[in-house]
Design a protein around this motif. Structure first.
Motif, mmCIF file in Angstrom:
data_model
loop_
_atom_site.group_PDB
_atom_site.id
_atom_site.type_symbol
_atom_site.label_atom_id
_atom_site.label_comp_id
_atom_site.label_asym_id
_atom_site.label_seq_id
_atom_site.Cartn_x
_atom_site.Cartn_y
_atom_site.Cartn_z
ATOM 1 N N LYS A 19 0.823 -1.221 0.000
ATOM 2 C CA LYS A 19 0.000 0.000 0.000
ATOM 3 C C LYS A 19 0.852 1.264 0.000
ATOM 4 C CE LYS A 19 -1.639 -1.510 3.758
ATOM 5 N NZ LYS A 19 -2.185 -1.736 5.075
ATOM 6 N N SER A 38 -0.001 9.535 9.375
ATOM 7 C CA SER A 38 -0.722 9.051 10.556
ATOM 8 C C SER A 38 0.080 9.263 11.833
ATOM 9 C CB SER A 38 -0.987 7.552 10.428
ATOM 10 O OG SER A 38 -1.756 7.298 9.294
ATOM 11 N N ARG A 42 3.578 2.955 17.539
ATOM 12 C CA ARG A 42 4.624 1.980 17.202
ATOM 13 C C ARG A 42 5.986 2.685 17.236
ATOM 14 N NH1 ARG A 42 7.218 1.647 12.775
ATOM 15 N NH2 ARG A 42 5.908 1.861 10.935
ATOM 16 N N TYR A 54 5.438 8.810 9.899
ATOM 17 C CA TYR A 54 4.426 8.855 10.967
ATOM 18 C C TYR A 54 4.781 9.978 11.930
ATOM 19 C CZ TYR A 54 2.706 4.098 9.933
ATOM 20 O OH TYR A 54 2.145 2.998 9.347
ATOM 21 N N TYR A 82 -2.919 3.363 15.734
ATOM 22 C CA TYR A 82 -2.665 4.192 14.550
ATOM 23 C C TYR A 82 -3.895 5.067 14.333
ATOM 24 C CZ TYR A 82 0.892 0.699 13.212
ATOM 25 O OH TYR A 82 1.970 -0.144 13.182
ATOM 26 N N ASP A 104 -5.283 0.645 7.779
ATOM 27 C CA ASP A 104 -5.745 -0.746 7.834
ATOM 28 C C ASP A 104 -7.248 -0.814 7.532
ATOM 29 O OD1 ASP A 104 -6.992 -0.032 10.304
ATOM 30 O OD2 ASP A 104 -6.907 -2.153 10.845
HETATM 31 P P1 5GP Z 1 3.152 -0.395 9.770
HETATM 32 O O1 5GP Z 1 3.394 -0.545 11.230
HETATM 33 O O2 5GP Z 1 3.612 -1.589 9.001
HETATM 34 O O3 5GP Z 1 3.659 0.896 9.221
HETATM 35 O O4 5GP Z 1 1.565 -0.331 9.577
HETATM 36 C C1 5GP Z 1 0.754 -1.342 10.090
HETATM 37 C C2 5GP Z 1 -0.660 -1.175 9.564
HETATM 38 O O5 5GP Z 1 -1.266 -0.002 10.110
HETATM 39 C C3 5GP Z 1 -0.722 -1.010 8.057
HETATM 40 O O6 5GP Z 1 -1.784 -1.798 7.575
HETATM 41 C C4 5GP Z 1 -1.009 0.433 7.881
HETATM 42 O O7 5GP Z 1 -1.668 0.707 6.673
HETATM 43 C C5 5GP Z 1 -1.893 0.694 9.079
HETATM 44 N N1 5GP Z 1 -1.997 2.132 9.406
HETATM 45 C C6 5GP Z 1 -1.078 3.105 9.236
HETATM 46 N N2 5GP Z 1 -1.559 4.299 9.601
HETATM 47 C C7 5GP Z 1 -2.833 4.091 10.010
HETATM 48 C C8 5GP Z 1 -3.881 4.939 10.496
HETATM 49 O O8 5GP Z 1 -3.764 6.143 10.626
HETATM 50 N N3 5GP Z 1 -5.063 4.340 10.791
HETATM 51 C C9 5GP Z 1 -5.275 3.001 10.658
HETATM 52 N N4 5GP Z 1 -6.489 2.531 10.954
HETATM 53 N N5 5GP Z 1 -4.322 2.182 10.207
HETATM 54 C C10 5GP Z 1 -3.113 2.706 9.881
#
Ligand code: 5GP
Length: 431
Positions: A19, A38, A42, A54, A82, A104
């Protein structure tokens, strides 16, 4: 404005499907796109940059932000929180940009709920093995976390049907082209565009009067209303809401500040306007009673139910024998408004009529309801009235003049009616 002009594009799907790569491609490719950064609890990974990938915050801080209603959506994903900033997204949408969210599936579903016109794109890998090896090769998570992410993927995939588009991210070049096409297609869709000035340039004389609406406050009612029989059944009518939606778009494009009050219609409200959903004639009346005194025009394009059941049965009425329905008349909204509020704005009414006396009845209605104008449209002519994308009719004014509108698309007719109504009110102001 609760339905701003910009568009929300959501890329969602399990972690590891690619994505982020697709999202950044869109940002690089199209000037009109912006990426929503976002906030997460994490920890920062190797090459990530604070404020670019982030905003990294502690859990207590994130919980505080939830309390303060900072997030448009948020979710716990693989043990971390998130969320997407509400204010930032609203600001970007108000500027008319396309905001790209890489979130997500839980978050995507929340976004659709809050913004029904958002575009949800589901991304998946060609097989579970590919997803598993992509997650393992990222070297960012230990094997337990990879296992957790794969388990979560099965739940996420079950929501596939709530999405508008699906991309299988097999060959990246193909996926990039597909996601670009979706964005291009959305921008070009007639429902998402302003009325083209090029169309006006072909017959500018028809559209004189549009200039009247700049900065005016207009209420447009649209769609059918519903009157409940019991907890699952209702009486309603065939109005699709297209004529009302087209009027709202025409007034919006002419520079008016539009409040769109809609019953449960097939056509969702246009962007760039304030939308208030209602269900019954009474709910519509209540909104108009508080809003009409502040408006410059009320367009009554809604097909308000004339009758409602005299009694309501809580629960689901059992099937048995014969059921007799007793109906009573709903309030005549315009007549009641006249007697309820101190200042009534000018009204443009719509009158769907059947039979040879249709015109006469429409004129009678205009008088009875105290409207400045009424658009008579025949219900018994193929290609006009309800459940069609076209219409025809005559716009009568209370000074005895009228404008005839030949059969064409409702969107075009709305533009003509908006111009004609503008000309009429401008003439009144001069006189
Ligand atoms: P990662 O830790 O691998 O960057 O992201 C883990 C998951 O969290 C991914 O599916 C990502 O798209 C999702 N994610 C990232 N930012 C947000 C957010 O602001 N809101 C939600 N609901 N999911 C998010």
């Amino acid at each position: 404005m609760n339905n701003p002009p910009g568009q929300l594009i959501v890329l969602a799907g399990p972690s590891g499907v690619g994505k982020t790569t697709l999202a950044h491609h869109l940002i690089d490719k199209f000037k009109f796109t912006v990426f929503s950064v976002s906030t997460t609890t994490r920890p920062l990974r190797g090459s990530e940059i604070e404020g670019v990938d982030y905003f990294f915050v502690r859990r207590e801080k994130f919980l505080e932000m939830i309390e303060k209603d900072y997030f448009l959506e948020y979710a716990e994903v693989h043990g971390h929180l998130y969320g997407t900033s509400r204010d930032w997204v609203r600001k970007e949408l108000a500027r008319g940009g396309s905001v790209i969210l890489d979130i997500d599936v839980q978050g995507a579903l929340q976004i659709k709920e809050a913004f029904p016109s958002s575009i949800l794109i589901f991304i998946l890998t060609p097989s579970p093995d590919v997803l598993s090896s992509r997650l393992s090769s990222r070297n960012t998570d230990d094997p337990d976390v990879v296992k957790l992410r794969l388990e979560m993927a099965i739940w996420e995939i079950s929501w596939i049907g709530s999405f508008d588009y699906y991309i299988c991210n097999s060959r990246l070049e193909d996926s990039l082209l597909q996601v670009e096409s979706i964005l291009r297609g959305c921008r070009l869709k007639m429902l998402n565009t302003s009325f083209p000035p090029e169309v006006i340039a072909f017959t500018p004389e028809r559209f004189i009067g549009l200039e009247h609406w700049q900065g005016k406050r207009v209420i447009v009612t649209s769609g059918p209303t519903r009157e409940a029989l019991d907890s699952v059944r209702f009486i309603s009518n065939r109005s699709s809401g297209l004529m009302g939606c087209s009027m709202a778009m025409a007034l919006r494009d002419a520079g008016a500040d539009v409040l769109f009050v809609t019953g449960p219609a097939c056509i969702s409200g246009p962007s760039g306007v304030d939308i208030i959903p209602v269900e019954t004639a009474k709910e519509m009346f209540d909104i108009l009673a508080s809003e009409a005194p502040k408006a410059d025009l009320l367009v009554m394009a809604a097909a308000v139910s004339d009758f409602r059941p005299s009694a309501f049965h809580d629960g689901k009425t059992e099937r048995s024998g014969t059921v007799r329905l007793e109906l009573e008349a709903t309030p005549d909204i315009l007549k009641e408004l006249e007697g309820t509020i101190d200042r009534m704005c000018p009204v443009m009414a719509f009158s769907l009529e059947f039979g040879p006396d249709g015109e006469k009845r429409a004129l009678g209605k205009m008088k009875r309801k105290g409207a400045s104008a009424i658009f008579y449209n025949p219900g018994d002519v193929p290609g006009a009235g309800m459940e069609t994308s076209s219409n025809q009719g005559i716009l009568f004014f209370d000074d005895g003049s009228h404008v005839e509108v030949k059969r064409s698309s409702k969107r075009y007719i709305a533009e003509l009616l908006t111009a004609a109504m503008g000309r009429y009110l401008m003439k009144g102001n001069e006189g």
